[in-house]
Design a protein around this motif. Sequence first.
Motif, PDB file in Angstrom:
ATOM      1  N   GLY A  55       0.831  -1.221   0.000  1.00 24.98           N
ATOM      2  CA  GLY A  55       0.000   0.000   0.000  1.00 24.98           C
ATOM      3  C   GLY A  55       0.853   1.252   0.000  1.00 24.98           C
ATOM      4  N   GLU A  78       0.129  -1.776  -4.760  1.00 24.98           N
ATOM      5  CA  GLU A  78      -0.863  -0.700  -4.575  1.00 24.98           C
ATOM      6  C   GLU A  78      -1.884  -0.795  -5.714  1.00 24.98           C
ATOM      7  OE1 GLU A  78      -1.468   2.126  -2.186  1.00 24.98           O
ATOM      8  OE2 GLU A  78      -3.185   1.662  -3.452  1.00 24.98           O
ATOM      9  N   ASP A 105      -3.824  -6.446  -4.852  1.00 31.04           N
ATOM     10  CA  ASP A 105      -3.768  -6.841  -3.446  1.00 31.04           C
ATOM     11  C   ASP A 105      -2.427  -7.544  -3.137  1.00 31.04           C
ATOM     12  OD1 ASP A 105      -4.080  -8.049  -0.991  1.00 31.04           O
ATOM     13  OD2 ASP A 105      -5.947  -9.088  -1.500  1.00 31.04           O
ATOM     14  N   ALA A 106      -1.711  -7.009  -2.166  1.00 26.50           N
ATOM     15  CA  ALA A 106      -0.397  -7.563  -1.812  1.00 26.50           C
ATOM     16  C   ALA A 106      -0.459  -9.049  -1.469  1.00 26.50           C
ATOM     17  CB  ALA A 106       0.170  -6.786  -0.633  1.00 26.50           C
ATOM     18  N   LEU A 124       2.835   1.046   5.835  1.00 24.81           N
ATOM     19  CA  LEU A 124       2.779   2.384   6.426  1.00 24.81           C
ATOM     20  C   LEU A 124       1.374   2.969   6.291  1.00 24.81           C
ATOM     21  CD1 LEU A 124       6.153   3.586   4.871  1.00 24.81           C
ATOM     22  CD2 LEU A 124       5.769   2.431   7.053  1.00 24.81           C
ATOM     23  N   PHE A 125       0.796   3.259   7.409  1.00 24.63           N
ATOM     24  CA  PHE A 125      -0.549   3.840   7.472  1.00 24.63           C
ATOM     25  C   PHE A 125      -1.568   3.005   6.685  1.00 24.63           C
ATOM     26  CE2 PHE A 125       2.625   7.108   8.066  1.00 24.63           C
ATOM     27  CZ  PHE A 125       2.276   7.570   9.311  1.00 24.63           C
TER      28      PHE A 125
HETATM   29  C1  LIG Z   1      -4.200   5.004   4.095  1.00 26.52           C
HETATM   30  S1  LIG Z   1      -3.356   4.678   2.634  1.00 26.52           S
HETATM   31  C2  LIG Z   1      -1.640   4.980   3.036  1.00 26.52           C
HETATM   32  C3  LIG Z   1      -0.785   5.109   1.823  1.00 26.52           C
HETATM   33  C4  LIG Z   1       0.722   5.310   2.067  1.00 26.52           C
HETATM   34  N1  LIG Z   1       1.323   4.169   2.711  1.00 26.52           N
HETATM   35  C5  LIG Z   1       0.993   6.583   2.807  1.00 26.52           C
HETATM   36  O1  LIG Z   1       1.481   6.515   3.944  1.00 26.52           O
HETATM   37  O2  LIG Z   1       0.720   7.669   2.268  1.00 26.52           O
HETATM   38  C6  LIG Z   1      -3.442   2.905   2.515  1.00 26.52           C
HETATM   39  C7  LIG Z   1      -3.116   2.383   1.122  1.00 26.52           C
HETATM   40  O3  LIG Z   1      -3.084   0.968   1.127  1.00 26.52           O
HETATM   41  C8  LIG Z   1      -3.610   0.487  -0.087  1.00 26.52           C
HETATM   42  N2  LIG Z   1      -4.054  -0.889   0.163  1.00 26.52           N
HETATM   43  C9  LIG Z   1      -5.111  -1.288   0.901  1.00 26.52           C
HETATM   44  N3  LIG Z   1      -5.209  -2.637   0.930  1.00 26.52           N
HETATM   45  C10 LIG Z   1      -4.155  -3.098   0.194  1.00 26.52           C
HETATM   46  C11 LIG Z   1      -3.718  -4.402  -0.161  1.00 26.52           C
HETATM   47  N4  LIG Z   1      -4.378  -5.494   0.258  1.00 26.52           N
HETATM   48  N5  LIG Z   1      -2.621  -4.516  -0.946  1.00 26.52           N
HETATM   49  C12 LIG Z   1      -1.956  -3.409  -1.362  1.00 26.52           C
HETATM   50  N6  LIG Z   1      -2.326  -2.151  -1.054  1.00 26.52           N
HETATM   51  C13 LIG Z   1      -3.414  -1.995  -0.290  1.00 26.52           C
HETATM   52  C14 LIG Z   1      -4.724   1.460  -0.412  1.00 26.52           C
HETATM   53  O4  LIG Z   1      -5.046   1.489  -1.790  1.00 26.52           O
HETATM   54  C15 LIG Z   1      -4.155   2.782   0.072  1.00 26.52           C
HETATM   55  O5  LIG Z   1      -3.504   3.487  -0.961  1.00 26.52           O
END
Ligand SMILES: C[S@@+](CC[C@H](N)C(=O)[O-])C[C@H]1O[C@@H](n2cnc3c(N)ncnc32)[C@H](O)[C@@H]1O
Length: 222
Positions: A55, A78, A105-106, A124-125
Amino acid sequence: MNGHYGRKYGRKMRQNKHRLMAELLPELEIKLEDDRLPSLESLTKGFDRINLEVGFGAGEHLALQAKEYPNELFIGCEPFINGIAALLQKVEQESLNNVRIFPDDAMLLLKALPENFFSKVFILFPDPWPKARHNKRRFVNKNNLAYLSKKMKEQAQLLLATDHDDYFEWMLKHIDQHPNFNFLSDTKEEWLKKPDLWTLTRFQEKANKAGRVSRFLRLIRK
Ligand SMILES: C[S@@+](CC[C@H](N)C(=O)[O-])C[C@H]1O[C@@H](n2cnc3c(N)ncnc32)[C@H](O)[C@@H]1O
């Protein structure tokens, strides 16, 4: 006048994004075939370590890490298209040769990879899913941690960050219950300390402005 420039700028940005998605993404994209990774060797060849960010949002942190460690491969997962385009922009601007993108999806990627693979993992977040009935969607959960720990090398590092108090407690609880991770940071002061190589992501900036405190958990795969 402003509107005119705004429109022109907007169109240029869109065109650039479109070009990056059409031309650069295919070069960097990790594609699965029947849920499997067909070309593991060509993906990892020549790199000292393989790292993962789950993500990556707009890719600020991933691009910073990739620039700092050019001999290490950084795989970012992402599904959010605007985020992918933002990372592609950074990859191009900084001429990074060590970034690969899984635009989904990771967990799908993790399932396709061998064990003992990653040296560093960053989450992260992650989305907080604050409502109790949605908590089970949180990425940091028993099942995902079990997968992740298998795919990490011994002594590999896992960095978790969140600005959400309840998710932080949830992370502590789930890691504590997991037999394969040790806490590197376990005091309140350490949780507040940002990592040495760090950049404010757009998301953390928003959290700061709203007065939310970010906390970091540093973990080691036993
Ligand atoms: C709240 S955002 C934080 C983004 C970044 N890490 C930051 O700190 O700015 C969470 C991110 O995780 C991604 N995400 C959610 N579930 C995920 C998954 N299963 N695999 C990969 N990415 C995912 C979402 O699309 C989103 O962009």
